[in-house]
Motif scaffolding. Structure first.
Motif: not given
Length: 183
Positions: A162-163, A160, A165-170
């Motif tokens: 993770l970028l 995966d 600014g995305t919810p997954e990043w935080d």
């Protein structure tokens, strides 16, 4: 200790002239590779006719290679290996029964050409290449060690990304918990 089947293409040309199948240096190298990987290994040779010793896949032809496939698969099965290592294009063509394989695409990945009930097959370089490239023995050791321990090169999409600014990043990783004192 795990068991491995080392599948080699053909006998060594110079050794056959002396009455041996392989030079001592090759057998010592294979023993060192097996020891490094922590595996008991047996050898299966695809093309066993002395007159074909050292021949390439293109010189042998796929019909000649396929003629040995049943015997080779029987010998591999009888060894009950945990992993099969195909050293080079002749060994790969014999196991798969196909002459149009691109060995570069097969390297360092788990394959199941004999079905899921059989040991996985990993492809590495042929032993003949070691004569021409001194550093290749190191890669053979690493390839066999990776195969024995189930490591495989990831395919595109096996991970995966993770970028920012995305919810997954935080999202906090699971291993960071209050007990660890990181919160």
């Amino acid at each position: 200790m795990k068991r491995a089947a080392f599948v080699l293409g053909s006998f060594d040309y110079r050794s056959i002239k002396k009455g041996d199948a392989y030079p001592d240096a090759t057998l010592d190298m294979l023993d060192g590779i097996a020891t490094h990987a922590g595996v008991n290994a047996g050898i299966v040779t695809c093309i066993q006719e002395p007159m074909h010793a050292g021949w390439s896949k293109s010189k042998l032809g796929i019909k000649r290679i396929r003629a040995e496939q049943a015997r080779v698969l029987d010998e591999i099965t009888a060894m009950k290996p945990d992993v099969v290592i195909a050293f080079g294009p002749v060994a790969s063509a014999c196991i798969w029964g196909k002459g149009n394989l691109v060995e570069g695409e097969l390297l360092r990945k788990e394959h199941r050409p004999m079905g899921d009930e059989f040991a996985p097959v990993f492809v590495t370089f042929s032993l003949e290449n070691c004569k021409y490239s001194a550093g290749l023995q190191k890669w053979l050791k690493l390839d066999v060690e990776a195969a024995v321990h189930g490591w495989s090169d990831p395919e595109f999409g096996d991970y995966d990304i993770l970028l920012p600014g995305t919810p997954e990043w935080d999202v906090k990783p699971e291993w960071l918990t209050m007990e660890d004192g990181y919160v």
